[in-house]
Motif scaffolding. Structure first.
Motif, PDB file in Angstrom:
ATOM      1  N   GLU A  80      88.217 -27.487 -42.487  1.00 16.71           N
ATOM      2  CA  GLU A  80      88.101 -26.033 -42.398  1.00 16.71           C
ATOM      3  C   GLU A  80      89.386 -25.345 -42.829  1.00 16.71           C
ATOM      4  O   GLU A  80      89.351 -24.333 -43.537  1.00 16.71           O
ATOM      5  CB  GLU A  80      87.700 -25.604 -40.985  1.00 16.71           C
ATOM      6  CG  GLU A  80      86.248 -25.885 -40.664  1.00 16.71           C
ATOM      7  CD  GLU A  80      85.290 -25.318 -41.691  1.00 16.71           C
ATOM      8  OE1 GLU A  80      85.378 -24.111 -42.027  1.00 16.71           O
ATOM      9  OE2 GLU A  80      84.442 -26.093 -42.185  1.00 16.71           O
ATOM     10  N   LEU A  81      90.536 -25.881 -42.413  1.00 15.77           N
ATOM     11  CA  LEU A  81      91.815 -25.312 -42.848  1.00 15.77           C
ATOM     12  C   LEU A  81      91.970 -25.395 -44.363  1.00 15.77           C
ATOM     13  O   LEU A  81      92.448 -24.454 -45.001  1.00 15.77           O
ATOM     14  CB  LEU A  81      92.982 -26.034 -42.164  1.00 15.77           C
ATOM     15  CG  LEU A  81      93.166 -25.759 -40.680  1.00 15.77           C
ATOM     16  CD1 LEU A  81      94.219 -26.693 -40.102  1.00 15.77           C
ATOM     17  CD2 LEU A  81      93.526 -24.305 -40.450  1.00 15.77           C
ATOM     18  N   THR A  82      91.548 -26.516 -44.935  1.00 13.38           N
ATOM     19  CA  THR A  82      91.644 -26.701 -46.387  1.00 13.38           C
ATOM     20  C   THR A  82      90.718 -25.727 -47.102  1.00 13.38           C
ATOM     21  O   THR A  82      91.091 -25.123 -48.107  1.00 13.38           O
ATOM     22  CB  THR A  82      91.328 -28.159 -46.752  1.00 13.38           C
ATOM     23  OG1 THR A  82      92.184 -29.027 -46.002  1.00 13.38           O
ATOM     24  CG2 THR A  82      91.525 -28.411 -48.232  1.00 13.38           C
ATOM     25  N   ARG A  83      89.508 -25.538 -46.574  1.00 13.35           N
ATOM     26  CA  ARG A  83      88.578 -24.568 -47.166  1.00 13.35           C
ATOM     27  C   ARG A  83      89.171 -23.157 -47.116  1.00 13.35           C
ATOM     28  O   ARG A  83      89.020 -22.386 -48.065  1.00 13.35           O
ATOM     29  CB  ARG A  83      87.237 -24.596 -46.429  1.00 13.35           C
ATOM     30  CG  ARG A  83      86.383 -25.793 -46.748  1.00 13.35           C
ATOM     31  CD  ARG A  83      85.111 -25.792 -45.936  1.00 13.35           C
ATOM     32  NE  ARG A  83      84.216 -26.858 -46.335  1.00 13.35           N
ATOM     33  CZ  ARG A  83      83.064 -27.117 -45.725  1.00 13.35           C
ATOM     34  NH1 ARG A  83      82.663 -26.372 -44.706  1.00 13.35           N
ATOM     35  NH2 ARG A  83      82.310 -28.112 -46.149  1.00 13.35           N
ATOM     36  N   LEU A  84      89.829 -22.822 -46.005  1.00 13.51           N
ATOM     37  CA  LEU A  84      90.466 -21.507 -45.901  1.00 13.51           C
ATOM     38  C   LEU A  84      91.586 -21.349 -46.917  1.00 13.51           C
ATOM     39  O   LEU A  84      91.751 -20.272 -47.507  1.00 13.51           O
ATOM     40  CB  LEU A  84      91.010 -21.284 -44.483  1.00 13.51           C
ATOM     41  CG  LEU A  84      89.970 -21.009 -43.408  1.00 13.51           C
ATOM     42  CD1 LEU A  84      90.617 -21.026 -42.026  1.00 13.51           C
ATOM     43  CD2 LEU A  84      89.276 -19.680 -43.660  1.00 13.51           C
ATOM     44  N   ALA A  85      92.363 -22.409 -47.131  1.00 10.91           N
ATOM     45  CA  ALA A  85      93.445 -22.357 -48.127  1.00 10.91           C
ATOM     46  C   ALA A  85      92.866 -22.133 -49.527  1.00 10.91           C
ATOM     47  O   ALA A  85      93.417 -21.357 -50.314  1.00 10.91           O
ATOM     48  CB  ALA A  85      94.264 -23.643 -48.090  1.00 10.91           C
ATOM     49  N   VAL A  86      91.750 -22.788 -49.822  1.00  7.37           N
ATOM     50  CA  VAL A  86      91.097 -22.611 -51.124  1.00  7.37           C
ATOM     51  C   VAL A  86      90.570 -21.182 -51.240  1.00  7.37           C
ATOM     52  O   VAL A  86      90.753 -20.515 -52.262  1.00  7.37           O
ATOM     53  CB  VAL A  86      89.960 -23.646 -51.321  1.00  7.37           C
ATOM     54  CG1 VAL A  86      89.126 -23.310 -52.545  1.00  7.37           C
ATOM     55  CG2 VAL A  86      90.535 -25.057 -51.418  1.00  7.37           C
ATOM     56  N   HIS A  87      89.929 -20.691 -50.182  1.00  4.61           N
ATOM     57  CA  HIS A  87      89.388 -19.329 -50.189  1.00  4.61           C
ATOM     58  C   HIS A  87      90.492 -18.299 -50.408  1.00  4.61           C
ATOM     59  O   HIS A  87      90.317 -17.328 -51.154  1.00  4.61           O
ATOM     60  CB  HIS A  87      88.662 -19.046 -48.872  1.00  4.61           C
ATOM     61  CG  HIS A  87      88.079 -17.679 -48.800  1.00  4.61           C
ATOM     62  ND1 HIS A  87      88.723 -16.631 -48.189  1.00  4.61           N
ATOM     63  CD2 HIS A  87      86.914 -17.174 -49.279  1.00  4.61           C
ATOM     64  CE1 HIS A  87      87.993 -15.545 -48.287  1.00  4.61           C
ATOM     65  NE2 HIS A  87      86.883 -15.843 -48.951  1.00  4.61           N
ATOM     66  N   ARG A  88      91.637 -18.524 -49.745  1.00  2.17           N
ATOM     67  CA  ARG A  88      92.755 -17.586 -49.890  1.00  2.17           C
ATOM     68  C   ARG A  88      93.218 -17.500 -51.338  1.00  2.17           C
ATOM     69  O   ARG A  88      93.561 -16.430 -51.825  1.00  2.17           O
ATOM     70  CB  ARG A  88      93.901 -18.019 -48.977  1.00  2.17           C
ATOM     71  CG  ARG A  88      94.926 -16.923 -48.780  1.00  2.17           C
ATOM     72  CD  ARG A  88      96.035 -17.328 -47.835  1.00  2.17           C
ATOM     73  NE  ARG A  88      97.041 -18.019 -48.620  1.00  2.17           N
ATOM     74  CZ  ARG A  88      97.553 -19.208 -48.341  1.00  2.17           C
ATOM     75  NH1 ARG A  88      97.171 -19.867 -47.289  1.00  2.17           N
ATOM     76  NH2 ARG A  88      98.456 -19.748 -49.114  1.00  2.17           N
ATOM     77  N   ARG A  89      93.186 -18.620 -52.058  1.00  3.45           N
ATOM     78  CA  ARG A  89      93.654 -18.634 -53.448  1.00  3.45           C
ATOM     79  C   ARG A  89      92.596 -18.162 -54.441  1.00  3.45           C
ATOM     80  O   ARG A  89      92.929 -17.557 -55.451  1.00  3.45           O
ATOM     81  CB  ARG A  89      94.092 -20.053 -53.842  1.00  3.45           C
ATOM     82  CG  ARG A  89      95.348 -20.543 -53.171  1.00  3.45           C
ATOM     83  CD  ARG A  89      96.634 -20.214 -53.903  1.00  3.45           C
ATOM     84  NE  ARG A  89      96.680 -20.601 -55.288  1.00  3.45           N
ATOM     85  CZ  ARG A  89      97.037 -21.789 -55.749  1.00  3.45           C
ATOM     86  NH1 ARG A  89      97.403 -22.727 -54.896  1.00  3.45           N
ATOM     87  NH2 ARG A  89      97.040 -22.034 -57.041  1.00  3.45           N
ATOM     88  N   THR A  90      91.311 -18.470 -54.162  1.00  9.76           N
ATOM     89  CA  THR A  90      90.263 -18.164 -55.147  1.00  9.76           C
ATOM     90  C   THR A  90      89.467 -16.909 -54.813  1.00  9.76           C
ATOM     91  O   THR A  90      88.836 -16.332 -55.694  1.00  9.76           O
ATOM     92  CB  THR A  90      89.265 -19.328 -55.265  1.00  9.76           C
ATOM     93  OG1 THR A  90      88.562 -19.475 -54.017  1.00  9.76           O
ATOM     94  CG2 THR A  90      89.947 -20.624 -55.658  1.00  9.76           C
ATOM     95  N   GLY A  91      89.442 -16.537 -53.539  1.00 13.82           N
ATOM     96  CA  GLY A  91      88.605 -15.421 -53.114  1.00 13.82           C
ATOM     97  C   GLY A  91      87.149 -15.812 -52.958  1.00 13.82           C
ATOM     98  O   GLY A  91      86.310 -14.990 -52.622  1.00 13.82           O
ATOM     99  N   GLU A  92      86.828 -17.074 -53.198  1.00 10.96           N
ATOM    100  CA  GLU A  92      85.453 -17.570 -53.102  1.00 10.96           C
ATOM    101  C   GLU A  92      85.322 -18.520 -51.917  1.00 10.96           C
ATOM    102  O   GLU A  92      86.233 -19.285 -51.618  1.00 10.96           O
ATOM    103  CB  GLU A  92      85.071 -18.335 -54.381  1.00 10.96           C
ATOM    104  CG  GLU A  92      85.104 -17.508 -55.650  1.00 10.96           C
ATOM    105  CD  GLU A  92      84.019 -16.449 -55.682  1.00 10.96           C
ATOM    106  OE1 GLU A  92      82.906 -16.725 -55.188  1.00 10.96           O
ATOM    107  OE2 GLU A  92      84.292 -15.355 -56.198  1.00 10.96           O
ATOM    108  N   ARG A  93      84.152 -18.489 -51.275  1.00  7.28           N
ATOM    109  CA  ARG A  93      83.878 -19.413 -50.174  1.00  7.28           C
ATOM    110  C   ARG A  93      83.797 -20.829 -50.739  1.00  7.28           C
ATOM    111  O   ARG A  93      83.158 -21.059 -51.756  1.00  7.28           O
ATOM    112  CB  ARG A  93      82.559 -19.028 -49.517  1.00  7.28           C
ATOM    113  CG  ARG A  93      82.176 -19.900 -48.357  1.00  7.28           C
ATOM    114  CD  ARG A  93      80.878 -19.402 -47.718  1.00  7.28           C
ATOM    115  NE  ARG A  93      80.469 -20.299 -46.681  1.00  7.28           N
ATOM    116  CZ  ARG A  93      79.696 -21.362 -46.864  1.00  7.28           C
ATOM    117  NH1 ARG A  93      79.233 -21.654 -48.066  1.00  7.28           N
ATOM    118  NH2 ARG A  93      79.362 -22.137 -45.854  1.00  7.28           N
TER     119      ARG A  93
END
Length: 169
Positions: A80-93
């Protein structure tokens, strides 16, 4: 000639996954995880892949199970933390899947067997069978195994106590 009502039009065909975007998700996740490994002073290599419509990132060659935790709880939180880091950079879920030390792959095999056995039991008894609570990842694997055995299954309950019920034909 028959008129086609827009409400009756076939559902749109699901778009093919954007492999380049999924690879980018994997790269962002790998950078994030490498930073975490450095902070925690843990040695491990990171593998990236794309499977279907999600990026797969694995931490391999890591010693111990600190990043997995009891019943994969630490792994779920790290995902979940990794998904949040990706979301923060891409703006996509992100639907990124994280594995540590092959834990998820091993669970996949175990859960496929569990789903197939539950389906056999239900076929033999003709009665529905409820399984123990599972994570969404685990329930999906069981649902797939039950469907492959020719039966139906449903998820019931509320998180974190959500579980699979295998139904007779």
């Amino acid at each position: 000639m028959t008129e086609v009502n827009e409400d009756q039009a076939p559902q749109a065909v699901k778009a093919a996954p954007d492999v380049a975007a999924l690879e980018q998700e994997g790269e962002i996740a790998a950078d994030y995880l490498e930073g975490l490994l450095d902070i925690a002073d843990l040695d491990g290599d990171i593998d990236m892949d794309v499977e279907g419509d999600r990026a797969l990132v694995s931490i391999v060659d890591i010693k111990g199970s600190d990043l997995i935790g009891e019943n994969g709880e630490v792994l779920e939180a790290l995902q979940e933390l990794t998904r949040l880091a990706v979301h923060r950079r891409t703006g996509e879920r992100s639907r990124l899947m994280l594995d540590v030390g092959g834990y998820r792959q091993g669970r996949r095999v175990e859960l496929s067997k569990l789903g197939a056995k539950a389906a056999e039991d239900v076929k033999r008894s003709g009665e529905a069978k409820s399984l123990q609570p599972m994570t969404p990842f685990e329930r999906k694997i069981v649902h797939d195994a039950v469907a492959a055995a020719g039966l139906r299954s449903e998820s019931e309950g509320e998180e974190p106590e959500r579980y699979v019920v295998v139904l007779p034909a």
